[in-house]
Design an enzyme around this catalytic site. Structure first.
Site, PDB file in Angstrom:
ATOM      1  N   ARG A  34       0.819  -1.226   0.000  1.00  0.00           N
ATOM      2  CA  ARG A  34       0.000   0.000   0.000  1.00  0.00           C
ATOM      3  C   ARG A  34       0.851   1.274   0.000  1.00  0.00           C
ATOM      4  NH1 ARG A  34      -3.543   2.130   4.803  1.00  0.00           N
ATOM      5  NH2 ARG A  34      -5.343   3.125   3.815  1.00  0.00           N
ATOM      6  N   ILE A  60      -7.581   7.407   0.486  1.00  0.00           N
ATOM      7  CA  ILE A  60      -7.339   5.999   0.159  1.00  0.00           C
ATOM      8  C   ILE A  60      -8.089   5.199   1.218  1.00  0.00           C
ATOM      9  CG2 ILE A  60      -5.114   6.076   1.396  1.00  0.00           C
ATOM     10  CD1 ILE A  60      -4.103   3.836  -0.425  1.00  0.00           C
ATOM     11  N   SER A  61      -8.949   4.290   0.775  1.00  0.00           N
ATOM     12  CA  SER A  61      -9.798   3.539   1.707  1.00  0.00           C
ATOM     13  C   SER A  61      -8.972   2.672   2.640  1.00  0.00           C
ATOM     14  CB  SER A  61     -10.776   2.640   0.941  1.00  0.00           C
ATOM     15  OG  SER A  61     -11.634   3.408   0.146  1.00  0.00           O
ATOM     16  N   GLN A  62      -9.574   2.346   3.795  1.00  0.00           N
ATOM     17  CA  GLN A  62      -8.859   1.447   4.704  1.00  0.00           C
ATOM     18  C   GLN A  62      -8.781   0.060   4.076  1.00  0.00           C
ATOM     19  OE1 GLN A  62     -12.152   2.179   7.612  1.00  0.00           O
ATOM     20  NE2 GLN A  62     -11.482   0.210   8.399  1.00  0.00           N
TER      21      GLN A  62
END
Length: 214
Positions: A34, A60-62
């Site tokens: 990530r 940015i999504s978890q």
């Protein structure tokens, strides 16, 4: 064990504990780091299960939400996938490990440009990224086996439903932008659409038109 290996093990354990159990999805999330998708100070928090800010006022999504949405999409190796909302590019990179071809669109040119540079650096050659109004999908490339929307619409967008193959699946957050939304899985059948409500989520709203960035 190195610090990186330890952090990755904890990262995968956290994903499993949140319900990401599909082996192919976990393998994809183990392969795709990530950190390259995050800029500046926040790169140190890449392995934490939390959303993080990126450019253009987006996030940015978890990772657990990325994993659960990918799992719900049920991607197979022959699938052509459309992602609406490229953002950092992290979700498209995960999808690239599972699908034959990924098309991803974002209304912000800067985000598409930065995501493309990461895709190139990671040699992810089966992703094509466009700057476009994602609410209209990509008619020129339709139909799609799978569609993933990473922004919330009040209802599943009609143009996207129309670009889904018979037997195809779309995963989309639905609800008012200032309230908790529901993650919905839509399956297209010959006779119509089947809707399954999966879980509460919170995403930025799906906005029409292009962003005013360069």
């Amino acid at each position: 064990m190195t610090d990186d290996a330890e952090r990755k093990m904890q990262f995968l354990y956290a994903l499993r504990s949140k319900g990401v159990t599909d082996k192919a999805v976990l393998s994809a999330m183990e392969k795709i780091d990530r950190a390259p998708f995050i800029r500046g100070y926040f790169t140190e928090r890449a392995y934490e299960d939390m959303p993080l800010p990126i450019a253009c006022g987006q996030t940015i999504s978890q990772p657990s939400v990325v994993g659960l949405m990918t799992q719900a999409l049920q991607v197979s190796a022959r699938d052509k996938v459309l992602e609406v909302g490229t953002g950092s590019g992290y979700q498209a990179a995960i999808l690239s490990q599972l699908a034959r071809r990924v098309y991803t669109v974002d209304r912000h040119m800067r985000l598409v440009r930065e995501a493309r540079s990461v895709f190139d650096a990671l040699s992810l050659t089966n992703i094509t990224a466009f700057t476009a109004d994602g609410s209209h999908g990509l008619p020129d490339q339709a139909p799609f086996d799978r569609i993933l929307v990473t922004a919330a619409a009040e209802d599943p967008p009609g143009p996207l439903l129309a670009q889904l193959k018979i037997g195809g699946i779309m995963v989309v957050p639905v609800g008012q932008s200032d309230a908790v939304q529901s993650l919905i899985r839509v399956t297209r059948h010959e006779a119509g659409y089947e809707y399954d409500e999966l879980r509460p989520v919170r995403f930025v709203p799906l906005v029409e038109g292009l962003g005013k960035d360069s």
